[in-house]
Write a protein that holds these residues in place. Structure first.
Motif, short mmCIF file in Angstrom:
data_model
loop_
_atom_site.label_atom_id
_atom_site.label_comp_id
_atom_site.label_asym_id
_atom_site.label_seq_id
_atom_site.Cartn_x
_atom_site.Cartn_y
_atom_site.Cartn_z
N LEU A 48 -8.35 -16.94 -2.16
CA LEU A 48 -7.75 -16.36 -0.95
C LEU A 48 -6.56 -15.48 -1.33
O LEU A 48 -6.38 -14.37 -0.80
CB LEU A 48 -7.31 -17.47 0.00
CG LEU A 48 -8.45 -18.29 0.62
CD1 LEU A 48 -7.91 -19.58 1.24
CD2 LEU A 48 -9.19 -17.48 1.67
N ALA A 49 -5.75 -15.95 -2.28
CA ALA A 49 -4.61 -15.15 -2.75
C ALA A 49 -5.09 -13.83 -3.35
O ALA A 49 -4.45 -12.79 -3.16
CB ALA A 49 -3.80 -15.94 -3.78
N ALA A 50 -6.21 -13.88 -4.03
CA ALA A 50 -6.74 -12.65 -4.63
C ALA A 50 -7.13 -11.65 -3.55
O ALA A 50 -6.88 -10.44 -3.69
CB ALA A 50 -7.94 -12.99 -5.52
N ASP A 51 -7.73 -12.14 -2.47
CA ASP A 51 -8.07 -11.24 -1.35
C ASP A 51 -6.82 -10.60 -0.75
O ASP A 51 -6.78 -9.40 -0.47
CB ASP A 51 -8.80 -12.02 -0.24
CG ASP A 51 -10.31 -12.05 -0.45
OD1 ASP A 51 -10.79 -11.48 -1.46
OD2 ASP A 51 -11.01 -12.66 0.39
N GLU A 52 -5.78 -11.43 -0.55
CA GLU A 52 -4.54 -10.90 0.05
C GLU A 52 -3.90 -9.88 -0.89
O GLU A 52 -3.35 -8.86 -0.43
CB GLU A 52 -3.54 -12.03 0.36
CG GLU A 52 -4.10 -13.31 0.95
CD GLU A 52 -4.86 -13.16 2.25
OE1 GLU A 52 -5.39 -12.08 2.53
OE2 GLU A 52 -4.95 -14.16 2.98
N THR A 53 -3.98 -10.15 -2.17
CA THR A 53 -3.42 -9.21 -3.15
C THR A 53 -4.19 -7.89 -3.13
O THR A 53 -3.60 -6.81 -3.24
CB THR A 53 -3.45 -9.83 -4.56
OG1 THR A 53 -2.79 -11.10 -4.52
CG2 THR A 53 -2.75 -8.93 -5.57
N MET A 54 -5.51 -8.00 -2.97
CA MET A 54 -6.33 -6.78 -2.85
C MET A 54 -5.87 -5.96 -1.64
O MET A 54 -5.71 -4.74 -1.72
CB MET A 54 -7.80 -7.17 -2.70
CG MET A 54 -8.73 -6.00 -2.41
SD MET A 54 -10.43 -6.54 -2.20
CE MET A 54 -10.35 -7.54 -0.72
N HIS A 55 -5.65 -6.65 -0.52
CA HIS A 55 -5.18 -5.95 0.68
C HIS A 55 -3.84 -5.28 0.42
O HIS A 55 -3.62 -4.13 0.78
CB HIS A 55 -5.05 -6.93 1.86
CG HIS A 55 -6.34 -7.57 2.27
ND1 HIS A 55 -6.38 -8.67 3.10
CD2 HIS A 55 -7.63 -7.29 1.95
CE1 HIS A 55 -7.65 -9.03 3.29
NE2 HIS A 55 -8.42 -8.20 2.60
N TRP A 56 -2.93 -6.04 -0.18
CA TRP A 56 -1.59 -5.52 -0.45
C TRP A 56 -1.67 -4.28 -1.35
O TRP A 56 -0.98 -3.28 -1.10
CB TRP A 56 -0.73 -6.59 -1.13
CG TRP A 56 0.64 -6.10 -1.50
CD1 TRP A 56 1.75 -6.07 -0.70
CD2 TRP A 56 1.04 -5.51 -2.75
NE1 TRP A 56 2.80 -5.52 -1.38
CE2 TRP A 56 2.40 -5.17 -2.63
CE3 TRP A 56 0.37 -5.25 -3.95
CZ2 TRP A 56 3.10 -4.58 -3.68
CZ3 TRP A 56 1.07 -4.66 -4.99
CH2 TRP A 56 2.43 -4.33 -4.85
N THR A 57 -2.52 -4.34 -2.34
CA THR A 57 -2.64 -3.22 -3.27
C THR A 57 -3.17 -1.97 -2.56
O THR A 57 -2.65 -0.86 -2.76
CB THR A 57 -3.59 -3.60 -4.43
OG1 THR A 57 -3.10 -4.79 -5.05
CG2 THR A 57 -3.67 -2.49 -5.47
N ALA A 58 -4.19 -2.16 -1.71
CA ALA A 58 -4.74 -1.01 -0.97
C ALA A 58 -3.71 -0.43 -0.01
O ALA A 58 -3.57 0.80 0.11
CB ALA A 58 -5.99 -1.45 -0.20
N LEU A 59 -2.97 -1.30 0.67
CA LEU A 59 -1.94 -0.83 1.61
C LEU A 59 -0.83 -0.09 0.88
O LEU A 59 -0.31 0.92 1.36
CB LEU A 59 -1.37 -2.02 2.40
CG LEU A 59 -2.36 -2.69 3.37
CD1 LEU A 59 -1.87 -4.07 3.77
CD2 LEU A 59 -2.56 -1.82 4.60
N THR A 60 -0.47 -0.61 -0.27
CA THR A 60 0.57 0.04 -1.08
C THR A 60 0.11 1.43 -1.51
O THR A 60 0.88 2.40 -1.47
CB THR A 60 0.89 -0.84 -2.31
OG1 THR A 60 1.38 -2.10 -1.85
CG2 THR A 60 1.95 -0.19 -3.20
N GLY A 61 -1.17 1.53 -1.88
CA GLY A 61 -1.72 2.84 -2.23
C GLY A 61 -1.77 3.77 -1.04
O GLY A 61 -1.47 4.96 -1.15
N ALA A 62 -2.11 3.24 0.13
CA ALA A 62 -2.20 4.07 1.34
C ALA A 62 -0.84 4.65 1.71
O ALA A 62 -0.77 5.72 2.30
CB ALA A 62 -2.74 3.24 2.50
N MET A 63 0.21 3.92 1.35
CA MET A 63 1.56 4.43 1.64
C MET A 63 2.13 5.23 0.48
O MET A 63 3.30 5.60 0.49
CB MET A 63 2.48 3.25 1.99
CG MET A 63 2.13 2.63 3.34
SD MET A 63 3.33 1.43 3.90
CE MET A 63 2.98 0.10 2.79
N ALA A 64 1.27 5.46 -0.51
CA ALA A 64 1.66 6.24 -1.70
C ALA A 64 2.88 5.64 -2.39
O ALA A 64 3.73 6.37 -2.93
CB ALA A 64 1.92 7.69 -1.31
#
Lengths: 123, 202
Positions: free
Chosen positions: B174-190
Protein backbone atom coordinates in the motif's frame (compact mmCIF):
# COMPACT_ATOMS: atom_id res chain seq x y z
CA UNK A 1 47.62 9.75 21.04
CA UNK A 2 46.85 7.46 23.95
CA UNK A 3 43.74 5.31 24.07
CA UNK A 4 42.43 7.28 27.05
CA UNK A 5 42.68 10.53 25.10
CA UNK A 6 40.80 8.98 22.20
CA UNK A 7 38.07 7.76 24.56
CA UNK A 8 37.86 11.12 26.33
CA UNK A 9 37.72 12.88 22.99
CA UNK A 10 34.89 10.68 21.79
CA UNK A 11 33.09 11.21 25.09
CA UNK A 12 33.44 14.98 24.75
CA UNK A 13 31.97 14.85 21.24
CA UNK A 14 29.09 12.72 22.52
CA UNK A 15 28.37 15.04 25.44
CA UNK A 16 28.56 18.08 23.19
CA UNK A 17 25.81 16.56 21.07
CA UNK A 18 23.51 15.85 24.02
CA UNK A 19 22.00 19.34 24.61
CA UNK A 20 20.72 19.67 21.01
CA UNK A 21 19.31 16.16 21.22
CA UNK A 22 17.65 16.80 24.56
CA UNK A 23 16.11 20.10 23.52
CA UNK A 24 14.93 19.02 20.13
CA UNK A 25 14.81 21.04 16.94
CA UNK A 26 11.24 22.27 16.51
CA UNK A 27 11.91 23.45 12.96
CA UNK A 28 13.12 20.03 11.89
CA UNK A 29 10.24 18.60 13.89
CA UNK A 30 7.80 20.63 11.79
CA UNK A 31 9.22 19.09 8.61
CA UNK A 32 9.03 15.62 10.15
CA UNK A 33 5.46 16.24 11.28
CA UNK A 34 4.57 17.38 7.77
CA UNK A 35 5.95 14.21 6.20
CA UNK A 36 5.26 11.55 8.84
CA UNK A 37 2.21 12.63 10.80
CA UNK A 38 0.14 14.53 8.26
CA UNK A 39 -1.29 11.34 6.76
CA UNK A 40 -3.58 11.07 9.78
CA UNK A 41 -3.20 14.25 11.85
CA UNK A 42 -3.48 18.01 11.54
CA UNK A 43 -2.83 20.68 14.12
CA UNK A 44 -6.34 22.12 14.02
CA UNK A 45 -8.65 19.44 12.62
CA UNK A 46 -9.73 16.02 13.81
CA UNK A 47 -9.07 13.54 11.01
CA UNK A 48 -8.07 9.89 11.29
CA UNK A 49 -6.38 10.98 14.50
CA UNK A 50 -7.16 13.88 16.85
CA UNK A 51 -5.95 17.43 16.27
CA UNK A 52 -2.60 18.15 17.81
CA UNK A 53 -2.47 21.80 18.74
CA UNK A 54 -2.32 21.87 22.51
CA UNK A 55 -1.48 18.19 22.82
CA UNK A 56 1.56 18.84 25.00
CA UNK A 57 0.37 18.95 28.60
CA UNK A 58 -3.07 17.65 27.67
CA UNK A 59 -4.66 14.53 29.10
CA UNK A 60 -4.83 11.70 26.57
CA UNK A 61 -8.28 11.28 25.06
CA UNK A 62 -9.38 14.82 25.88
CA UNK A 63 -10.07 16.34 22.45
CA UNK A 64 -13.78 16.97 22.08
CA UNK A 65 -15.59 15.57 19.05
CA UNK A 66 -12.95 12.92 18.48
CA UNK A 67 -13.86 9.30 19.14
CA UNK A 68 -10.98 7.67 20.99
CA UNK A 69 -10.44 4.06 21.87
CA UNK A 70 -11.53 3.32 25.41
CA UNK A 71 -7.91 2.40 26.11
CA UNK A 72 -6.69 5.93 25.38
CA UNK A 73 -9.73 7.56 26.97
CA UNK A 74 -9.16 5.72 30.24
CA UNK A 75 -5.37 5.67 30.22
CA UNK A 76 -4.78 8.56 32.60
CA UNK A 77 -1.76 9.51 30.49
CA UNK A 78 -0.78 13.16 30.28
CA UNK A 79 1.30 14.07 27.23
CA UNK A 80 4.77 15.33 28.10
CA UNK A 81 8.31 14.67 26.88
CA UNK A 82 8.43 11.22 28.45
CA UNK A 83 4.97 9.95 27.53
CA UNK A 84 5.11 11.32 23.99
CA UNK A 85 8.52 9.72 23.45
CA UNK A 86 7.29 6.37 24.76
CA UNK A 87 4.15 6.69 22.63
CA UNK A 88 6.16 7.29 19.48
CA UNK A 89 8.52 4.39 20.26
CA UNK A 90 5.64 1.94 20.57
CA UNK A 91 2.09 3.17 21.26
CA UNK A 92 0.87 -0.29 22.19
CA UNK A 93 3.51 -0.62 24.92
CA UNK A 94 2.41 2.65 26.52
CA UNK A 95 -1.36 2.19 26.14
CA UNK A 96 -2.37 -1.39 25.29
CA UNK A 97 -5.47 -1.44 23.12
CA UNK A 98 -4.84 1.93 21.48
CA UNK A 99 -5.36 2.24 17.74
CA UNK A 100 -2.51 4.35 16.38
CA UNK A 101 0.38 1.89 16.22
CA UNK A 102 2.52 4.27 14.18
CA UNK A 103 6.14 4.24 15.31
CA UNK A 104 8.98 6.70 14.90
CA UNK A 105 12.12 4.64 15.13
CA UNK A 106 14.87 7.26 15.41
CA UNK A 107 15.31 8.99 18.80
CA UNK A 108 16.31 12.33 17.28
CA UNK A 109 13.21 12.32 15.06
CA UNK A 110 11.01 11.68 18.09
CA UNK A 111 12.69 14.45 20.06
CA UNK A 112 12.28 16.94 17.22
CA UNK A 113 8.63 16.05 16.61
CA UNK A 114 7.93 16.45 20.33
CA UNK A 115 9.72 19.82 20.31
CA UNK A 116 7.44 20.93 17.47
CA UNK A 117 4.29 19.73 19.23
CA UNK A 118 5.46 21.45 22.41
CA UNK A 119 6.01 24.71 20.53
CA UNK A 120 2.63 24.49 18.82
CA UNK A 121 1.07 23.87 22.20
CA UNK A 122 2.50 27.15 23.50
CA UNK A 123 4.86 25.42 25.92
CA UNK B 1 -7.11 29.33 -12.76
CA UNK B 2 -3.46 28.44 -12.64
CA UNK B 3 -2.64 26.11 -15.48
CA UNK B 4 0.36 24.19 -14.29
CA UNK B 5 0.04 21.16 -16.53
CA UNK B 6 0.68 22.16 -20.08
CA UNK B 7 3.08 21.42 -22.89
CA UNK B 8 5.64 18.86 -21.82
CA UNK B 9 3.97 18.21 -18.48
CA UNK B 10 0.64 17.55 -20.18
CA UNK B 11 2.42 15.03 -22.37
CA UNK B 12 3.77 13.31 -19.30
CA UNK B 13 0.30 13.16 -17.82
CA UNK B 14 -1.05 11.65 -21.02
CA UNK B 15 1.64 8.99 -20.91
CA UNK B 16 0.76 8.30 -17.31
CA UNK B 17 -2.88 7.82 -18.27
CA UNK B 18 -1.86 4.99 -20.56
CA UNK B 19 0.35 3.64 -17.81
CA UNK B 20 -2.41 3.67 -15.24
CA UNK B 21 -4.84 1.99 -17.61
CA UNK B 22 -2.32 -0.82 -18.00
CA UNK B 23 -1.51 -0.93 -14.29
CA UNK B 24 -5.17 -1.09 -13.31
CA UNK B 25 -5.67 -4.29 -15.23
CA UNK B 26 -2.95 -5.97 -13.20
CA UNK B 27 -4.16 -4.81 -9.79
CA UNK B 28 -5.01 -7.61 -7.39
CA UNK B 29 -8.60 -7.98 -6.32
CA UNK B 30 -9.51 -7.28 -2.73
CA UNK B 31 -9.92 -10.98 -2.08
CA UNK B 32 -6.55 -11.74 -3.55
CA UNK B 33 -4.88 -9.16 -1.34
CA UNK B 34 -6.62 -10.54 1.73
CA UNK B 35 -5.66 -14.08 0.88
CA UNK B 36 -2.11 -13.05 0.14
CA UNK B 37 -1.88 -11.60 3.62
CA UNK B 38 -2.76 -14.96 5.10
CA UNK B 39 -5.97 -13.63 6.58
CA UNK B 40 -7.98 -16.60 5.43
CA UNK B 41 -6.16 -18.94 7.78
CA UNK B 42 -6.10 -16.35 10.55
CA UNK B 43 -9.86 -15.89 10.33
CA UNK B 44 -10.41 -19.63 10.49
CA UNK B 45 -8.13 -20.17 13.45
CA UNK B 46 -8.55 -19.28 17.09
CA UNK B 47 -6.00 -16.51 16.64
CA UNK B 48 -8.65 -14.33 15.05
CA UNK B 49 -10.03 -13.53 18.50
CA UNK B 50 -6.63 -13.15 20.15
CA UNK B 51 -5.27 -9.82 21.28
CA UNK B 52 -2.53 -9.93 18.63
CA UNK B 53 -5.00 -10.29 15.79
CA UNK B 54 -7.29 -7.65 17.20
CA UNK B 55 -4.32 -5.29 17.44
CA UNK B 56 -3.74 -5.94 13.73
CA UNK B 57 -7.43 -5.26 13.05
CA UNK B 58 -7.05 -1.93 14.84
CA UNK B 59 -4.14 -1.02 12.57
CA UNK B 60 -6.09 -2.04 9.47
CA UNK B 61 -9.05 0.04 10.58
CA UNK B 62 -6.90 3.15 10.99
CA UNK B 63 -5.56 2.46 7.50
CA UNK B 64 -9.14 2.14 6.30
CA UNK B 65 -9.92 5.54 7.79
CA UNK B 66 -6.99 6.94 5.86
CA UNK B 67 -8.27 5.39 2.61
CA UNK B 68 -11.77 6.77 3.21
CA UNK B 69 -10.23 10.22 3.55
CA UNK B 70 -8.10 9.81 0.41
CA UNK B 71 -11.13 8.76 -1.66
CA UNK B 72 -13.07 11.77 -0.45
CA UNK B 73 -10.13 14.11 -1.00
CA UNK B 74 -9.91 13.05 -4.64
CA UNK B 75 -13.69 13.33 -4.93
CA UNK B 76 -13.55 16.88 -3.63
CA UNK B 77 -10.78 17.65 -6.09
CA UNK B 78 -12.67 16.07 -8.97
CA UNK B 79 -15.83 18.01 -8.17
CA UNK B 80 -14.01 21.29 -7.66
CA UNK B 81 -14.02 22.19 -11.35
CA UNK B 82 -10.40 23.20 -10.94
CA UNK B 83 -8.77 20.24 -12.69
CA UNK B 84 -7.88 20.13 -16.37
CA UNK B 85 -9.07 16.93 -18.13
CA UNK B 86 -5.71 15.07 -18.09
CA UNK B 87 -5.18 15.84 -14.42
CA UNK B 88 -8.77 14.93 -13.62
CA UNK B 89 -8.27 11.56 -15.33
CA UNK B 90 -5.17 10.91 -13.24
CA UNK B 91 -6.97 11.95 -10.05
CA UNK B 92 -9.80 9.56 -10.85
CA UNK B 93 -7.28 6.77 -11.52
CA UNK B 94 -5.60 7.39 -8.17
CA UNK B 95 -8.99 7.50 -6.45
CA UNK B 96 -9.78 4.10 -7.95
CA UNK B 97 -6.57 2.74 -6.42
CA UNK B 98 -7.69 4.04 -3.04
CA UNK B 99 -11.08 2.42 -3.53
CA UNK B 100 -9.34 -0.90 -4.17
CA UNK B 101 -7.27 -0.37 -1.03
CA UNK B 102 -10.47 0.36 0.89
CA UNK B 103 -12.17 -2.77 -0.42
CA UNK B 104 -9.14 -4.92 0.38
CA UNK B 105 -8.95 -3.54 3.90
CA UNK B 106 -12.69 -4.01 4.51
CA UNK B 107 -12.48 -7.60 3.29
CA UNK B 108 -9.47 -8.30 5.48
CA UNK B 109 -10.96 -6.72 8.61
CA UNK B 110 -14.12 -8.78 8.12
CA UNK B 111 -12.17 -11.98 7.55
CA UNK B 112 -10.37 -11.34 10.82
CA UNK B 113 -13.64 -10.92 12.70
CA UNK B 114 -13.50 -7.16 13.04
CA UNK B 115 -15.91 -4.38 12.11
CA UNK B 116 -14.62 -2.10 9.35
CA UNK B 117 -14.30 1.58 10.20
CA UNK B 118 -17.15 3.55 8.65
CA UNK B 119 -16.78 6.34 6.13
CA UNK B 120 -17.74 9.81 7.36
CA UNK B 121 -19.96 12.26 5.46
CA UNK B 122 -18.07 14.04 2.67
CA UNK B 123 -18.71 17.39 4.34
CA UNK B 124 -16.64 16.29 7.33
CA UNK B 125 -13.68 15.47 5.12
CA UNK B 126 -14.10 18.77 3.31
CA UNK B 127 -14.03 20.65 6.60
CA UNK B 128 -11.06 18.74 8.02
CA UNK B 129 -9.05 19.19 4.81
CA UNK B 130 -10.06 22.84 4.47
CA UNK B 131 -11.33 22.14 0.96
CA UNK B 132 -12.99 25.54 0.75
CA UNK B 133 -9.52 27.09 0.53
CA UNK B 134 -8.72 25.29 -2.76
CA UNK B 135 -8.78 27.83 -5.56
CA UNK B 136 -6.56 26.39 -8.29
CA UNK B 137 -5.43 23.14 -9.83
CA UNK B 138 -2.10 23.65 -8.10
CA UNK B 139 -3.86 23.82 -4.73
CA UNK B 140 -5.61 20.51 -5.40
CA UNK B 141 -2.43 18.82 -6.55
CA UNK B 142 -0.52 20.14 -3.55
CA UNK B 143 -3.12 18.78 -1.15
CA UNK B 144 -3.10 15.41 -2.89
CA UNK B 145 0.69 15.31 -2.90
CA UNK B 146 0.78 16.14 0.81
CA UNK B 147 -1.77 13.47 1.71
CA UNK B 148 -0.11 10.82 -0.46
CA UNK B 149 3.26 11.33 1.19
CA UNK B 150 1.62 11.25 4.59
CA UNK B 151 -0.20 8.06 3.69
CA UNK B 152 2.96 6.37 2.41
CA UNK B 153 4.75 7.27 5.62
CA UNK B 154 1.79 6.17 7.73
CA UNK B 155 1.87 2.72 6.15
CA UNK B 156 5.63 2.47 6.60
CA UNK B 157 5.33 3.61 10.21
CA UNK B 158 2.87 0.89 11.21
CA UNK B 159 4.79 -1.99 9.62
CA UNK B 160 6.76 -2.80 12.82
CA UNK B 161 3.53 -2.99 14.82
CA UNK B 162 1.87 -5.78 12.84
CA UNK B 163 1.83 -9.18 14.51
CA UNK B 164 1.32 -10.85 11.15
CA UNK B 165 4.13 -10.48 8.65
CA UNK B 166 1.72 -11.00 5.76
CA UNK B 167 -0.18 -7.90 6.80
CA UNK B 168 3.08 -6.00 7.18
CA UNK B 169 3.85 -6.91 3.59
CA UNK B 170 0.44 -5.64 2.50
CA UNK B 171 1.17 -2.35 4.30
CA UNK B 172 4.41 -2.11 2.33
CA UNK B 173 2.52 -2.68 -0.93
CA UNK B 174 0.00 0.00 0.00
CA UNK B 175 2.87 2.36 0.82
CA UNK B 176 4.33 1.64 -2.60
CA UNK B 177 1.07 2.67 -4.27
CA UNK B 178 0.94 5.92 -2.28
CA UNK B 179 4.56 6.61 -3.17
CA UNK B 180 3.73 6.06 -6.84
CA UNK B 181 0.93 8.61 -6.52
CA UNK B 182 3.21 11.08 -4.76
CA UNK B 183 5.87 10.69 -7.44
CA UNK B 184 3.38 11.29 -10.28
CA UNK B 185 1.90 14.33 -8.51
CA UNK B 186 5.37 15.72 -7.88
CA UNK B 187 6.15 15.33 -11.57
CA UNK B 188 2.85 16.95 -12.56
CA UNK B 189 3.83 20.00 -10.52
CA UNK B 190 7.26 19.98 -12.15
CA UNK B 191 8.91 19.70 -8.75
CA UNK B 192 12.29 18.08 -8.23
CA UNK B 193 12.43 14.60 -6.76
CA UNK B 194 14.47 14.22 -3.53
CA UNK B 195 18.21 14.37 -4.08
CA UNK B 196 18.85 11.95 -1.22
CA UNK B 197 17.75 8.37 -0.77
CA UNK B 198 15.53 7.05 2.03
CA UNK B 199 13.36 10.14 2.34
CA UNK B 200 10.23 8.10 3.11
CA UNK B 201 9.61 6.59 6.53
CA UNK B 202 12.24 5.82 9.12
Amino acid sequence: MSLSRVVLGALAVTLAAVPAYANGDAERGRDLYESRCIGCHSLDANRIGPKHRGVYGRKAGAVEEFTYSSAVKNSGVVWDDDTLARWLVNPQALIPGQRMNFRVSLPQDRTDIIAYLKKESGR
Amino acid sequence: MTRIVSGESAGLITERRAFFRAAGAATLSATAVALMAGCESMAQGSGAQGSGSMADVNILNVALGLEHEAINAYQLGAESGLLQPPVLATAVAFQSHHKEHRDALIATVRKMGGTPAAEKPKAEYARALNASSLSSQADVLKLAQRLERGAANAYIGVIPSFGDKGLAQVAARLAADETMHWTALTGAMAEMLPQKALTFGA
